[in-house]
Design a protein around this motif. Sequence first.
Motif, short mmCIF file in Angstrom:
data_model
loop_
_atom_site.label_atom_id
_atom_site.label_comp_id
_atom_site.label_asym_id
_atom_site.label_seq_id
_atom_site.Cartn_x
_atom_site.Cartn_y
_atom_site.Cartn_z
N ARG A 139 0.84 -1.20 0.00
CA ARG A 139 0.00 0.00 0.00
C ARG A 139 0.87 1.26 0.00
N ILE A 140 1.99 1.21 0.72
CA ILE A 140 2.91 2.35 0.74
C ILE A 140 3.51 2.57 -0.64
N VAL A 141 3.91 1.49 -1.31
CA VAL A 141 4.46 1.62 -2.66
C VAL A 141 3.40 2.22 -3.59
N ALA A 142 2.16 1.77 -3.50
CA ALA A 142 1.08 2.29 -4.34
C ALA A 142 0.89 3.79 -4.11
N TYR A 143 0.89 4.21 -2.85
CA TYR A 143 0.76 5.63 -2.51
C TYR A 143 1.89 6.42 -3.16
N ASN A 144 3.11 5.92 -3.04
CA ASN A 144 4.26 6.65 -3.56
C ASN A 144 4.37 6.58 -5.08
N LEU A 145 3.83 5.56 -5.69
CA LEU A 145 3.77 5.51 -7.14
C LEU A 145 2.91 6.68 -7.65
N ALA A 146 1.76 6.88 -7.04
CA ALA A 146 0.89 8.00 -7.41
C ALA A 146 1.58 9.33 -7.11
N ARG A 147 2.26 9.39 -5.99
CA ARG A 147 2.97 10.61 -5.60
C ARG A 147 4.09 10.94 -6.59
N ALA A 148 4.85 9.93 -6.99
CA ALA A 148 5.95 10.14 -7.93
C ALA A 148 5.42 10.65 -9.27
N ARG A 149 4.31 10.07 -9.70
CA ARG A 149 3.71 10.50 -10.96
C ARG A 149 3.24 11.95 -10.86
N ALA A 150 2.62 12.30 -9.74
CA ALA A 150 2.14 13.67 -9.54
C ALA A 150 3.32 14.66 -9.50
N LEU A 151 4.41 14.27 -8.86
CA LEU A 151 5.59 15.14 -8.79
C LEU A 151 6.14 15.42 -10.19
N ARG A 152 6.04 14.47 -11.08
CA ARG A 152 6.50 14.64 -12.46
C ARG A 152 5.47 15.39 -13.32
N GLY A 153 4.23 15.41 -12.87
CA GLY A 153 3.18 16.05 -13.66
C GLY A 153 2.74 15.21 -14.85
N TRP A 154 2.96 13.89 -14.75
CA TRP A 154 2.62 12.98 -15.84
C TRP A 154 1.22 12.42 -15.69
N THR A 155 0.58 12.18 -16.82
CA THR A 155 -0.66 11.40 -16.81
C THR A 155 -0.28 9.94 -16.58
N GLN A 156 -1.26 9.11 -16.34
CA GLN A 156 -0.98 7.68 -16.20
C GLN A 156 -0.44 7.11 -17.50
N ALA A 157 -0.94 7.58 -18.62
CA ALA A 157 -0.44 7.10 -19.92
C ALA A 157 1.02 7.50 -20.12
N GLU A 158 1.36 8.73 -19.75
CA GLU A 158 2.75 9.17 -19.88
C GLU A 158 3.67 8.37 -18.96
N ALA A 159 3.22 8.14 -17.74
CA ALA A 159 4.03 7.36 -16.79
C ALA A 159 4.23 5.94 -17.30
N ALA A 160 3.19 5.35 -17.86
CA ALA A 160 3.30 4.00 -18.41
C ALA A 160 4.33 3.96 -19.53
N GLU A 161 4.35 4.99 -20.35
CA GLU A 161 5.32 5.05 -21.45
C GLU A 161 6.75 5.17 -20.91
N TRP A 162 6.95 5.97 -19.88
CA TRP A 162 8.28 6.12 -19.29
C TRP A 162 8.73 4.82 -18.60
N LEU A 163 7.79 4.07 -18.06
CA LEU A 163 8.13 2.81 -17.38
C LEU A 163 8.48 1.68 -18.35
N LYS A 164 7.94 1.75 -19.53
CA LYS A 164 8.08 0.66 -20.51
C LYS A 164 9.52 0.17 -20.69
N PRO A 165 10.51 1.03 -20.87
CA PRO A 165 11.87 0.52 -21.07
C PRO A 165 12.42 -0.24 -19.86
N TYR A 166 11.93 0.09 -18.68
CA TYR A 166 12.43 -0.53 -17.45
C TYR A 166 11.66 -1.79 -17.07
#
Length: 93
Positions: free
Chosen positions: A8-35
């Motif tokens: 649950r903590i990881v899930a919270y921080n995943l959303a927080r990290a995305r918000a800090l970057r200002g990314w949509t979920q689609a943008e975040a998914a694209e950035w995660l793809k290579p990793y």
Amino acid sequence: MTALSPNRIVAYNLARARALRGWTQAEAAEWLKPYLGVRWSVASFSAAERSYDGKKLREFTADEIVAFARAFEQPILFFFTPPPPSHVSWRAP
């Protein structure tokens, strides 16, 4: 109050990290793809974030957490930092 699980903590921080970057979920998914080696759908990303306070818990793998750290340029420990008490809104089952 019961302590939040690590997932649950990881899930919270995943959303927080995305918000800090200002990314949509689609943008975040694209950035995660290579990793991750695969592209998460927006629905998958949303489910992962919602598992912080939702009824369905998402269990994250070590590979996923390392991918989050790389994609969002955060230390791994960022994803294990508990939210402040004011953000602990989930209810135990």
